[in-house]
Design a protein around this motif. Structure first.
Motif, mmCIF file in Angstrom:
data_model
loop_
_atom_site.group_PDB
_atom_site.id
_atom_site.type_symbol
_atom_site.label_atom_id
_atom_site.label_comp_id
_atom_site.label_asym_id
_atom_site.label_seq_id
_atom_site.Cartn_x
_atom_site.Cartn_y
_atom_site.Cartn_z
ATOM 1 N N ALA A 39 14.521 68.538 96.268
ATOM 2 C CA ALA A 39 13.520 69.752 96.641
ATOM 3 C C ALA A 39 13.780 70.402 95.655
ATOM 4 C CB ALA A 39 14.082 70.496 97.885
ATOM 5 N N SER A 40 12.760 71.834 95.489
ATOM 6 C CA SER A 40 12.598 72.774 94.407
ATOM 7 C C SER A 40 14.339 73.368 94.303
ATOM 8 C CB SER A 40 11.623 73.534 94.652
ATOM 9 O OG SER A 40 11.816 74.784 93.674
ATOM 10 N N GLY A 41 14.731 73.086 93.070
ATOM 11 C CA GLY A 41 16.032 73.889 92.702
ATOM 12 C C GLY A 41 17.238 73.423 93.372
ATOM 13 N N TRP A 65 13.871 71.702 104.118
ATOM 14 C CA TRP A 65 13.190 71.348 102.815
ATOM 15 C C TRP A 65 12.142 71.900 102.599
ATOM 16 C CZ3 TRP A 65 16.883 69.245 100.039
ATOM 17 C CH2 TRP A 65 17.750 68.346 100.475
ATOM 18 N N ASN A 66 11.330 72.327 103.739
ATOM 19 C CA ASN A 66 9.971 73.090 103.526
ATOM 20 C C ASN A 66 10.344 74.550 102.998
ATOM 21 O OD1 ASN A 66 8.432 70.889 103.961
ATOM 22 N ND2 ASN A 66 8.329 71.509 106.188
ATOM 23 N N ALA A 67 11.441 75.255 103.656
ATOM 24 C CA ALA A 67 11.696 76.435 103.293
ATOM 25 C C ALA A 67 12.446 76.690 101.853
ATOM 26 C CB ALA A 67 12.986 76.961 104.192
ATOM 27 N N ILE A 68 13.124 75.546 101.498
ATOM 28 C CA ILE A 68 13.621 75.530 100.074
ATOM 29 C C ILE A 68 12.312 75.326 99.152
ATOM 30 C CG2 ILE A 68 14.985 73.943 98.569
ATOM 31 C CD1 ILE A 68 16.816 73.504 100.597
ATOM 32 N N ASN A 69 11.507 74.487 99.293
ATOM 33 C CA ASN A 69 10.182 74.348 98.460
ATOM 34 C C ASN A 69 9.404 75.523 98.604
ATOM 35 O OD1 ASN A 69 10.820 71.719 97.501
ATOM 36 N ND2 ASN A 69 10.078 70.736 99.466
ATOM 37 N N ALA A 70 9.597 76.395 99.542
ATOM 38 C CA ALA A 70 8.708 77.636 99.783
ATOM 39 C C ALA A 70 9.313 78.658 98.655
ATOM 40 C CB ALA A 70 8.671 78.009 100.884
ATOM 41 N N VAL A 206 27.771 65.584 94.786
ATOM 42 C CA VAL A 206 27.929 66.524 93.967
ATOM 43 C C VAL A 206 26.484 67.236 94.405
ATOM 44 C CG1 VAL A 206 27.983 68.243 92.010
ATOM 45 C CG2 VAL A 206 29.659 66.518 92.662
ATOM 46 N N VAL A 207 26.323 68.151 94.759
ATOM 47 C CA VAL A 207 24.937 68.877 94.818
ATOM 48 C C VAL A 207 25.002 70.340 94.207
ATOM 49 C CG1 VAL A 207 23.017 69.576 96.399
ATOM 50 C CG2 VAL A 207 24.690 68.278 97.066
ATOM 51 N N LEU A 208 23.690 70.630 93.143
ATOM 52 C CA LEU A 208 23.688 71.522 92.388
ATOM 53 C C LEU A 208 22.343 72.467 93.153
ATOM 54 C CD1 LEU A 208 23.738 70.269 88.750
ATOM 55 C CD2 LEU A 208 25.490 71.245 90.469
ATOM 56 N N PHE A 209 22.548 73.900 92.900
ATOM 57 C CA PHE A 209 21.475 74.594 93.530
ATOM 58 C C PHE A 209 21.215 75.753 92.289
ATOM 59 C CE2 PHE A 209 24.227 72.952 96.886
ATOM 60 C CZ PHE A 209 23.260 72.798 98.062
ATOM 61 N N ARG A 219 20.893 81.129 99.183
ATOM 62 C CA ARG A 219 19.998 80.898 100.261
ATOM 63 C C ARG A 219 19.659 79.255 100.352
ATOM 64 N NH1 ARG A 219 14.935 84.335 98.927
ATOM 65 N NH2 ARG A 219 14.119 83.243 100.628
ATOM 66 N N ARG A 220 19.290 78.911 99.105
ATOM 67 C CA ARG A 220 19.118 77.405 99.025
ATOM 68 C C ARG A 220 20.614 76.612 99.478
ATOM 69 N NH1 ARG A 220 15.855 78.739 94.286
ATOM 70 N NH2 ARG A 220 14.037 77.326 94.496
ATOM 71 N N PHE A 221 21.705 76.913 99.107
ATOM 72 C CA PHE A 221 22.736 76.391 99.930
ATOM 73 C C PHE A 221 22.755 76.238 101.290
ATOM 74 C CE2 PHE A 221 27.348 76.601 101.062
ATOM 75 C CZ PHE A 221 27.728 75.544 101.050
ATOM 76 N N ASN A 222 22.322 77.524 102.201
ATOM 77 C CA ASN A 222 22.380 77.712 103.399
ATOM 78 C C ASN A 222 21.266 76.685 103.800
ATOM 79 O OD1 ASN A 222 24.629 79.323 103.509
ATOM 80 N ND2 ASN A 222 23.563 81.069 103.256
ATOM 81 N N LEU A 223 20.400 76.815 103.266
ATOM 82 C CA LEU A 223 19.175 76.066 103.933
ATOM 83 C C LEU A 223 19.305 74.521 103.768
ATOM 84 C CD1 LEU A 223 16.301 78.241 102.339
ATOM 85 C CD2 LEU A 223 16.753 77.977 104.760
#
Length: 722
Positions: A39-41, A65-70, A206-209, A219-223
């Motif tokens: 997803a974005s970012g 994912w939709n909220a992240i991509n928005a 490992v996940v990067l944001f 916000r991305r981490f929480n979503l």
């Protein structure tokens, strides 16, 4: 140096491949890393052989994912090729670069420090013992950098973190060598340009944001973890936990006294004495104190008061399901109680059926889940075994999360939201309806923990239990009314909101203000659920906020400080609530304090007068008020000062501050069910326009055909700033 080339395909949502190589063996510093961007970012990678059991694998989470991509597009401000991975002795080593001046936040629910650079932590679920060493109720292995990115290490192991402490000989920015004998500027902690983790496993995800700022990263981490929780509206009222051995009659008398004195009350909490046996627990009602539990619970519901029940994990030998649950319990007990293995469907089924029979079917609205964190001599040791085969270490990291998921599922089956308290959590629990608490009772540190909770995707509440003076009592009440749960916990001391008569009026006023703020707070939690924005959050996450910490050079002392270690003085006692409110608590003994105002103009919440603009101010509010400030153009909707939430549609007083036009999207739904997840909710748009001559005009717009559950259409605008 021999470095293994590790490849592994994991069962995660995103599969990535990493080929590990030593820096010296690959030209131009490249490591052959392959990341995938789902997803974005957001970027994910699995290195080596990640364990199937991790912090998220058991929680049935669904990233938004939709909220992240928005969200606004964001580039990763760190070169992924500079993030190094190695497997050594069956352990995974991870290294991130650190720039000079870069600040690191997160890495667990810390109580004394906000910035973590220069610290060494072992992230380990435990009761907080007074030191920020990684042992805490929510040791979430996620950090956010002031550069605008964050990283999540998805392992349910005890992870060691070295946050800018180790100096590598291959450093690209080595510190200058100093001679302590001759150089007065010699430092016992040389500059380090790396952030390193040790994961005791052969691989890890490992996940990067990334984000345009740190708030976007969080916000991305929480979503990614499913978004934040949206509690039932009653959960945002005022809670009172009664003394441990109270009877049904005593509880009713307590409620009557609340009503007589005009204090709000939406939730009653019952402590261990509601059970026939506790420490360990039967989870069954005590027939002498509560002879008719169903009638008792329904009587409270008729008064618009919810009931919340305490319990801990240990199953008593006197419990009616003791024999049924025994095969699905750990090798060790907790206070002589059997510890269910909640990774096993059989254990969950037995316990949930018991909870339904004795609690949910009687109308109980939620739980306080105690002692699923530590200490080591109370909880199972790391040598314990579980019938699911789960190592005790991983069970320790996950147990609070498993209990949260299990009880949340109970209420989801009924399509009813719950809200409660828990002593342990970890990554992935942001969407569960629980707030962390503990027995530690330092007021100032409570606020630091509240600030830190916003970096790691959990909620924390600084409950009130007792105080030495009326001043301390009022100051604690003022801060708890701006936390995720506004609660007085009288389980041991029998305190009441009016225990200090000389400040009873002020305590009543702040508790009623909490009730008035519910429309605003409910919207803040909706932002948490849909957009990932923490409802209570650190100033560091507020756009326009800058604060340089003060470093005091340490004084040489041959006994107390033989290496003259420097001391960092942080600003860690003010925070944001929702979109517009800045809270700056005072503590017992203080008559004034400094407040750092972010960029732009800020106004006094109570008077509407200008407080300052992007500056540090000194305030002396007196005892009666906690300093609260509103940003220019800020809108704060308030309902009347009700003492109960009875379902009546209410009018709104809509306050506007400053000289700028403002917009506020007020969230509303039925306040109780999960129907909002099906789209059954409404945003009312509140706008205040400002004409060239300074005149103000407010309007509330409701989308055509949308239902409004909570408000009767009577909207009064109050322009606080003349």
């Amino acid at each position: 140096m021999k470095v293994k080339i590790m490849t592994h395909f994991c069962n995660c949502a995103v599969v990535a491949l990493l080929s590990l190589a030593a820096c010296a063996e690959v030209p131009d510093g490249k490591t052959g890393v392959e990341w995938k961007e789902p997803a974005s970012g957001v970027w994910q990678i699995s290195v080596g052989k990640p364990e199937k059991l991790n912090l998220l694998s058991e929680l049935d989470l669904h990233p938004k994912w939709n909220a992240i991509n928005a969200m606004p597009k964001a580039e990763l401000p760190v070169n992924r090729n500079e993030i190094r991975f190695e497997e050594v002795d069956g352990k995974t080593y991870i290294r991130f670069p650190l720039d000079k001046g870069e600040k690191i936040f997160g890495l667990g629910l810390n109580f004394k420090t906000v910035e973590q650079r220069g610290r060494i932590l072992e992230l380990h679920v435990d009761h907080y013992g007074g030191k920020d060493n990684g042992r805490t109720h929510a040791p979430v292995p996620f950090f956010v950098s002031s550069k605008g990115y964050g990283a999540f290490i998805n392992s349910a192991r005890y992870i060691k973190a070295y946050v800018g402490t180790g100096v590598r000989k291959d450093s690209q920015n080595p510190p200058a060598v100093q001679d302590r004998n001759t150089d007065p500027g010699w430092s016992a902690q040389p500059y380090s340009d790396n952030l390193e983790f040790l994961v005791p496993a052969e691989g890890v995800e490992v996940v990067l944001f990334a984000g345009q700022d740190m708030q976007d990263v969080v916000r991305r981490f929480n979503l990614f973890n499913g978004g934040g929780v949206l509690p039932p509206k009653w959960g945002l009222g005022f809670w009172h936990r009664v003394p441990t051995l109270f009877t049904d009659r005593q509880v009713q008398d307590e409620i009557a006294e609340f009503r007589k004195r005009g204090f709000p009350l939406t939730v009653i909490g019952l402590e261990p004495g509601w059970m026939s046996r506790a420490y360990p627990c039967t989870y069954e009602w005590d027939a002498t104190r509560f002879p008719e539990p169903e009638k008792f619970v329904n009587d409270l519901l008729q008064k618009h008061i919810r009931t919340n029940l305490w319990f801990n994990p240990g199953v008593s030998p006197e419990c009616e399901i003791r024999d049924a649950i025994e095969p699905y319990t750990a090798s060790h007990t907790e206070w002589n109680g059997l510890v269910p293995d909640y990774r096993m469907p059989e254990a969950r089924r037995i316990m949930l059926d018991h909870f339904k029979k004795h609690q949910l079917d009687l109308g109980i609205s939620g739980y306080k889940m105690d002692e699923n964190d530590g200490y080591d001599n109370w909880l199972w040791p790391d040598v314990a075994t579980f019938p699911s085969g789960t190592p005790a270490e991983q069970m320790r990291q996950l147990y609070g999360s498993l209990m949260q998921r299990m009880t949340t599922d109970l209420y989801r089956e009924k399509n009813l939201r719950t809200y409660g308290l828990v002593r342990a959590g970890n990554a992935g629990t942001s969407s569960f309806p629980y707030v962390i608490y503990n027995d530690y009772y330092n007021h100032r540190d409570f606020i630091t923990a509240l600030i830190n909770s916003s970096f790691i995707g959990v909620l924390w509440t600084p409950e009130v239990r007792a105080s030495k003076t009326s001043e301390e009592w009022l100051r604690r009440m003022q801060t708890v009314c701006f936390s995720p749960i506004a609660m007085l916990d009288a389980w041991a001391d029998g305190t009441k909101p009016w225990s200090f008569p000389d400040v009873e009026k002020q305590v009543n006023e702040i508790s009623l203000l909490r009730m008035r703020l519910i429309p605003y707070l409910y919207t803040a939690f909706a932002d948490y659920a849909f957009e990932g924005t923490p409802p209570m959050r650190a100033m560091n996450l507020e756009p326009g906020y800058t604060a340089n910490e003060q470093i005091e050079k340490g004084r040489l002392d041959g006994t107390e400080n033989p290496y003259a270690m420097a001391v960092k003085r942080e600003m860690k006692d003010q925070f944001m609530v929702g979109e517009n409110l800045l809270i700056a608590p005072l503590f017992a003994g203080e008559t004034e304090r400094k407040v750092i105002l972010p960029q732009g103009r800020w106004y006094d919440f109570y008077t509407g007068k200008l407080a300052g603009e992007g500056e540090v101010i000194t305030v002396s509010p007196g005892l009666d008020r906690i300093p609260v400030y509103v940003k220019d153009g800020g809108i704060v909707p308030l309902c009347p000062p009700v003492t109960e939430l009875d379902g009546t549609k209410l009018p709104l007083e809509i306050r506007h501050y400053g000289s700028k036009p403002g917009t506020f999207r007020l969230y509303d739904d039925d306040g109780e069910t999960y129907n909002y997840e099906k789209g059954e909710y409404t945003y009312l748009t509140i706008t205040v326009d400002v004409s060239p001559d300074g005149g103000k005009q407010g309007k509330v717009s409701v989308p055509d055909g949308r239902q409004v559950w909570s408000y009767n259409g009577e909207y009064t605008f109050r322009y606080m700033t003349e």
